[in-house]
Design a protein around this motif. Structure first.
Motif, PDB file in Angstrom:
ATOM      1  N   ALA A  79      18.028   9.929   4.722  1.00  0.00           N
ATOM      2  CA  ALA A  79      18.591  11.179   4.191  1.00  0.00           C
ATOM      3  C   ALA A  79      20.066  11.001   3.850  1.00  0.00           C
ATOM      4  O   ALA A  79      20.520  11.438   2.783  1.00  0.00           O
ATOM      5  CB  ALA A  79      18.413  12.314   5.206  1.00  0.00           C
ATOM      6  N   VAL A  80      20.809  10.365   4.732  1.00  0.00           N
ATOM      7  CA  VAL A  80      22.241  10.122   4.474  1.00  0.00           C
ATOM      8  C   VAL A  80      22.408   9.268   3.224  1.00  0.00           C
ATOM      9  O   VAL A  80      23.233   9.578   2.353  1.00  0.00           O
ATOM     10  CB  VAL A  80      22.910   9.471   5.712  1.00  0.00           C
ATOM     11  CG1 VAL A  80      24.287   8.937   5.374  1.00  0.00           C
ATOM     12  CG2 VAL A  80      22.989  10.479   6.848  1.00  0.00           C
ATOM     13  N   ALA A  81      21.624   8.216   3.104  1.00  0.00           N
ATOM     14  CA  ALA A  81      21.712   7.346   1.925  1.00  0.00           C
ATOM     15  C   ALA A  81      21.405   8.121   0.649  1.00  0.00           C
ATOM     16  O   ALA A  81      22.078   7.942  -0.380  1.00  0.00           O
ATOM     17  CB  ALA A  81      20.762   6.155   2.074  1.00  0.00           C
ATOM     18  N   GLU A  82      20.417   8.985   0.697  1.00  0.00           N
ATOM     19  CA  GLU A  82      20.067   9.786  -0.486  1.00  0.00           C
ATOM     20  C   GLU A  82      21.186  10.773  -0.828  1.00  0.00           C
ATOM     21  O   GLU A  82      21.576  10.903  -1.979  1.00  0.00           O
ATOM     22  CB  GLU A  82      18.748  10.531  -0.237  1.00  0.00           C
ATOM     23  CG  GLU A  82      18.353  11.486  -1.347  1.00  0.00           C
ATOM     24  CD  GLU A  82      18.101  10.817  -2.694  1.00  0.00           C
ATOM     25  OE1 GLU A  82      18.252  11.504  -3.721  1.00  0.00           O
ATOM     26  OE2 GLU A  82      17.760   9.610  -2.722  1.00  0.00           O
ATOM     27  N   LEU A  83      21.707  11.464   0.175  1.00  0.00           N
ATOM     28  CA  LEU A  83      22.745  12.461  -0.085  1.00  0.00           C
ATOM     29  C   LEU A  83      23.998  11.839  -0.689  1.00  0.00           C
ATOM     30  O   LEU A  83      24.555  12.362  -1.650  1.00  0.00           O
ATOM     31  CB  LEU A  83      23.087  13.221   1.201  1.00  0.00           C
ATOM     32  CG  LEU A  83      21.980  14.144   1.722  1.00  0.00           C
ATOM     33  CD1 LEU A  83      22.315  14.626   3.119  1.00  0.00           C
ATOM     34  CD2 LEU A  83      21.753  15.302   0.762  1.00  0.00           C
ATOM     35  N   VAL A  84      24.469  10.734  -0.128  1.00  0.00           N
ATOM     36  CA  VAL A  84      25.719  10.132  -0.625  1.00  0.00           C
ATOM     37  C   VAL A  84      25.560   9.528  -2.016  1.00  0.00           C
ATOM     38  O   VAL A  84      26.559   9.234  -2.671  1.00  0.00           O
ATOM     39  CB  VAL A  84      26.319   9.097   0.362  1.00  0.00           C
ATOM     40  CG1 VAL A  84      26.635   9.748   1.700  1.00  0.00           C
ATOM     41  CG2 VAL A  84      25.422   7.884   0.526  1.00  0.00           C
ATOM     42  N   SER A  85      24.337   9.363  -2.479  1.00  0.00           N
ATOM     43  CA  SER A  85      24.119   8.801  -3.813  1.00  0.00           C
ATOM     44  C   SER A  85      24.357   9.818  -4.929  1.00  0.00           C
ATOM     45  O   SER A  85      24.385   9.449  -6.098  1.00  0.00           O
ATOM     46  CB  SER A  85      22.700   8.233  -3.922  1.00  0.00           C
ATOM     47  OG  SER A  85      21.731   9.268  -4.027  1.00  0.00           O
ATOM     48  N   HIS A  86      24.545  11.077  -4.593  1.00  0.00           N
ATOM     49  CA  HIS A  86      24.720  12.134  -5.598  1.00  0.00           C
ATOM     50  C   HIS A  86      26.200  12.434  -5.827  1.00  0.00           C
ATOM     51  O   HIS A  86      26.937  12.663  -4.864  1.00  0.00           O
ATOM     52  CB  HIS A  86      23.976  13.401  -5.166  1.00  0.00           C
ATOM     53  CG  HIS A  86      22.493  13.223  -5.172  1.00  0.00           C
ATOM     54  ND1 HIS A  86      21.733  13.429  -6.295  1.00  0.00           N
ATOM     55  CD2 HIS A  86      21.639  12.819  -4.198  1.00  0.00           C
ATOM     56  CE1 HIS A  86      20.474  13.171  -6.014  1.00  0.00           C
ATOM     57  NE2 HIS A  86      20.390  12.800  -4.746  1.00  0.00           N
ATOM     58  N   PRO A  87      26.626  12.483  -7.085  1.00  0.00           N
ATOM     59  CA  PRO A  87      28.042  12.726  -7.367  1.00  0.00           C
ATOM     60  C   PRO A  87      28.530  14.113  -6.948  1.00  0.00           C
ATOM     61  O   PRO A  87      29.725  14.313  -6.749  1.00  0.00           O
ATOM     62  CB  PRO A  87      28.156  12.539  -8.886  1.00  0.00           C
ATOM     63  CG  PRO A  87      26.780  12.731  -9.406  1.00  0.00           C
ATOM     64  CD  PRO A  87      25.841  12.291  -8.307  1.00  0.00           C
ATOM     65  N   GLU A  88      27.632  15.059  -6.780  1.00  0.00           N
ATOM     66  CA  GLU A  88      28.028  16.396  -6.316  1.00  0.00           C
ATOM     67  C   GLU A  88      28.579  16.345  -4.893  1.00  0.00           C
ATOM     68  O   GLU A  88      29.362  17.197  -4.494  1.00  0.00           O
ATOM     69  CB  GLU A  88      26.830  17.358  -6.341  1.00  0.00           C
ATOM     70  CG  GLU A  88      26.249  17.618  -7.702  1.00  0.00           C
ATOM     71  CD  GLU A  88      25.114  16.669  -8.059  1.00  0.00           C
ATOM     72  OE1 GLU A  88      24.335  17.025  -8.957  1.00  0.00           O
ATOM     73  OE2 GLU A  88      24.996  15.584  -7.452  1.00  0.00           O
ATOM     74  N   VAL A  89      28.137  15.366  -4.127  1.00  0.00           N
ATOM     75  CA  VAL A  89      28.556  15.222  -2.733  1.00  0.00           C
ATOM     76  C   VAL A  89      29.886  14.474  -2.709  1.00  0.00           C
ATOM     77  O   VAL A  89      29.949  13.297  -3.018  1.00  0.00           O
ATOM     78  CB  VAL A  89      27.496  14.475  -1.892  1.00  0.00           C
ATOM     79  CG1 VAL A  89      27.989  14.276  -0.461  1.00  0.00           C
ATOM     80  CG2 VAL A  89      26.177  15.245  -1.910  1.00  0.00           C
TER      81      VAL A  89
END
Length: 151
Positions: A79-89
């Protein structure tokens, strides 16, 4: 790191486009000595990078939101890996207390926030609960740190 290094870091943190000559003069060193110190600070990782600060409004990203996330241990790393992959984050912090993570997001508006939640966050199997906090106004926002020379 001595006081001159701290002053160099403080100046560059405030005004990254300061010329080498201006920097050398401000810290009382020759141009080559100042450049050598900057190269050393970069090599040591004290200066982590060079970037422009952009105005989110100019790019249609007027909403700043913080999200508290509760994640289960199973699937947390994914989940952390997926979240940090988004530029919105912009930021994702593992925190203490009743929640697992604090996430800072920049999106266009509440509709875009809802879409991000629906498309990215809620489908993650590790996500147990979310709590969104929308900023109304920002009094201060900086990535600058107190380096000692400016305190």
């Amino acid at each position: 790191m001595d006081d001159i290094d701290r002053k160099i870091c403080s100046i560059l943190q405030e005004a990254g486009r300061t010329s080498s000559a201006e920097l050398a003069e401000a810290v009382g060193l020759s141009l080559s000595a100042a450049n050598d110190r900057v190269r050393r600070l970069v090599a040591q990782g004290a200066i982590a990078g060079w970037q422009a600060r952009l105005d989110p409004q100019s790019f249609g990203l007027g909403l700043c939101a913080f999200m508290l996330l509760d994640l289960s241990f199973d699937g947390e790393a994914e989940a952390v890996a997926e979240l940090v992959s988004h530029p919105e984050v912009q930021e994702l912090h593992h925190i203490s207390g009743p929640h697992s993570y604090l996430m800072k997001l920049r999106v266009a508006d509440t509709r875009a926030l809802q879409a991000f939640l629906t498309r990215v966050v809620k489908p993650l199997p590790a996500v147990l609960r979310t709590e969104s906090i929308i900023t109304l106004d920002t009094a201060k926002e900086t990535a600058a740190i107190a380096v000692g020379a400016d305190r």
